[in-house]
Design an enzyme around this catalytic site. Structure first.
Site, PDB file in Angstrom:
ATOM      1  N   ASP A 153      51.799  40.063  37.319  1.00 12.14           N
ATOM      2  CA  ASP A 153      52.044  39.552  38.668  1.00 12.14           C
ATOM      3  C   ASP A 153      52.607  38.141  38.643  1.00 12.14           C
ATOM      4  O   ASP A 153      52.651  37.487  37.594  1.00 12.14           O
ATOM      5  CB  ASP A 153      50.746  39.602  39.492  1.00 12.14           C
ATOM      6  CG  ASP A 153      49.539  39.050  38.738  1.00 12.14           C
ATOM      7  OD1 ASP A 153      49.723  38.350  37.718  1.00 12.14           O
ATOM      8  OD2 ASP A 153      48.411  39.299  39.172  1.00 12.14           O
ATOM      9  N   ASN A 162      36.594  39.950  43.416  1.00 16.08           N
ATOM     10  CA  ASN A 162      36.524  41.018  44.422  1.00 16.08           C
ATOM     11  C   ASN A 162      37.035  42.345  43.847  1.00 16.08           C
ATOM     12  O   ASN A 162      37.253  43.292  44.589  1.00 16.08           O
ATOM     13  CB  ASN A 162      37.315  40.623  45.676  1.00 16.08           C
ATOM     14  CG  ASN A 162      38.803  40.414  45.393  1.00 16.08           C
ATOM     15  OD1 ASN A 162      39.277  40.711  44.295  1.00 16.08           O
ATOM     16  ND2 ASN A 162      39.534  39.934  46.372  1.00 16.08           N
ATOM     17  N   HIS A 167      39.958  42.782  42.273  1.00 14.48           N
ATOM     18  CA  HIS A 167      41.413  42.994  42.205  1.00 14.48           C
ATOM     19  C   HIS A 167      41.890  43.069  40.763  1.00 14.48           C
ATOM     20  O   HIS A 167      41.315  42.452  39.858  1.00 14.48           O
ATOM     21  CB  HIS A 167      42.206  41.976  43.048  1.00 14.48           C
ATOM     22  CG  HIS A 167      42.269  40.577  42.533  1.00 14.48           C
ATOM     23  ND1 HIS A 167      42.161  39.476  43.343  1.00 14.48           N
ATOM     24  CD2 HIS A 167      42.467  40.077  41.293  1.00 14.48           C
ATOM     25  CE1 HIS A 167      42.284  38.375  42.632  1.00 14.48           C
ATOM     26  NE2 HIS A 167      42.463  38.720  41.380  1.00 14.48           N
ATOM     27  N   GLU A 218      44.819  43.726  45.859  1.00 16.05           N
ATOM     28  CA  GLU A 218      43.605  43.268  46.541  1.00 16.05           C
ATOM     29  C   GLU A 218      42.869  44.446  47.198  1.00 16.05           C
ATOM     30  O   GLU A 218      43.506  45.446  47.570  1.00 16.05           O
ATOM     31  CB  GLU A 218      43.993  42.272  47.646  1.00 16.05           C
ATOM     32  CG  GLU A 218      44.629  40.992  47.132  1.00 16.05           C
ATOM     33  CD  GLU A 218      43.595  39.933  46.764  1.00 16.05           C
ATOM     34  OE1 GLU A 218      42.573  40.280  46.138  1.00 16.05           O
ATOM     35  OE2 GLU A 218      43.833  38.768  47.101  1.00 16.05           O
TER      36      GLU A 218
HETATM   37  C1  GLP Z   1      44.322  36.148  39.271  1.00 15.61           C
HETATM   38  C2  GLP Z   1      45.295  37.138  38.649  1.00 15.61           C
HETATM   39  C3  GLP Z   1      44.586  38.321  38.048  1.00 15.61           C
HETATM   40  C4  GLP Z   1      43.423  37.830  37.191  1.00 15.61           C
HETATM   41  C5  GLP Z   1      42.419  37.143  38.061  1.00 15.61           C
HETATM   42  C6  GLP Z   1      41.189  36.649  37.336  1.00 15.61           C
HETATM   43  O1  GLP Z   1      44.125  36.359  40.624  1.00 15.61           O
HETATM   44  N1  GLP Z   1      46.271  37.615  39.554  1.00 15.61           N
HETATM   45  O2  GLP Z   1      45.512  39.079  37.300  1.00 15.61           O
HETATM   46  O3  GLP Z   1      42.850  38.917  36.537  1.00 15.61           O
HETATM   47  O4  GLP Z   1      43.049  36.053  38.700  1.00 15.61           O
HETATM   48  O5  GLP Z   1      41.339  35.323  36.886  1.00 15.61           O
HETATM   49  P1  GLP Z   1      40.330  34.589  35.921  1.00 15.61           P
HETATM   50  O6  GLP Z   1      40.496  35.206  34.589  1.00 15.61           O
HETATM   51  O7  GLP Z   1      40.763  33.141  35.939  1.00 15.61           O
HETATM   52  O8  GLP Z   1      38.987  34.787  36.479  1.00 15.61           O
END
Ligand code: GLP
Length: 241
Positions: free
Chosen positions: A64, A133, A135, A140
């Site tokens: 993404d 959440n 995702h 989402e």
């Molecule tokens: C972001 C990304 C996700 C990722 C998530 C978790 O929102 N779009 O792909 O998995 O955050 O992030 P973290 O590893 O910092 O908790």
């Protein structure tokens, strides 16, 4: 698989990536951003330096990107990937694909990206993080989820969580471009990484085996080849990372 520490979890993830590339030098990898995979990237950089892995024929697709964002903006996922990983390994930059956060026509960009993944033969190994959440990528929780790569509006809760890497919450883009659930499901093998107690609830729901679009990660229960790697804090709801 539950690991006692974050580092052990990342070691295992890096080993799986290394095995994949050893078995198939032209592997297509799907890659995540976020803080969770950072240590895995560091270990992979080491493995590349000591000759254990060769990235010269590897192709990557990131999950993404924020929208709109310039690729040279330090908050963009392109910037993050270049600085954290790509510049430090022997991958060819032209083989690193990330959705263009400043494409004029987001729909066209997503369509091109989707086709590029298909043209590359599909993703051999996709590494996923998970949002609090549930995702995955930027899919989402919602009543409906989209299958293909698309533009999406971020939930306020995600904007707030992700604002930790911005100076102010108002700077977090409201939109993102993301691989869809179908794009993710088409990966031949998936590894999901979860670390820290903030992921406990989402992970529990995923592991309960019930599927709901209100926790998009639970859809992974229908994928034939998913490995969940987590640390004890994510598994048991212990202390924060
Ligand atoms: C972001 C990304 C996700 C990722 C998530 C978790 O929102 N779009 O792909 O998995 O955050 O992030 P973290 O590893 O910092 O908790």
């Amino acid at each position: 698989m539950v690991f006692e520490s974050y580092t052990e979890m990342c070691n295992k993830a890096a080993d799986i990536v290394a095995e994949q590339i050893t078995l198939k030098s032209h592997s297509v990898l799907g890659l995540p951003t976020g803080l969770t995979p950072v240590k895995m990237y560091e270990i992979l950089i080491e493995k590349n330096k000591n000759g254990e892995i060769d990235f010269s024929d590897v192709k990557t697709f990131n999950l993404d990107e924020y929208y709109p964002v310039s690729p040279i903006d330090k908050h963009s996922y392109r910037y993050f990937m270049n600085e954290t990983f790509f510049k430090k390994i022997n991958i060819k930059m032209e083989n690193t694909c990330i959705l263009n956060g400043q494409a004029e026509d987001a729909e066209k960009e997503c369509d091109m990206y989707q086709k590029l993944i298909e043209k590359s033969g599909g993703i051999d190994l996709l590494i996923l993080g998970i949002g609090r959440n549930g995702h995955i990528g930027f899919n989402e929780p919602d009543e409906y989820l989209l299958s293909y790569t698309h533009k999406t509006r971020l939930l306020q809760e995600t904007i707030e969580v992700n604002s930790k890497l911005f100076d102010d919450v108002s700077e977090v883009p409201e939109y993102a471009l993301t691989m869809g659930i179908g794009t993710i499901m088409q990966a031949k093998r998936i590894i999901l990484l979860a670390s820290g107690k903030s992921k406990y609830k989402a992970l529990r729901e995923l592991m309960a085996g019930k599927i709901t679009t209100l926790n998009p990660s639970t859809l992974l229960n229908v994928h034939p080849c998913v490995t969940v790697l987590c640390d004890r804090d994510a598994y048991e709801g212990g202390k924060e990372k």
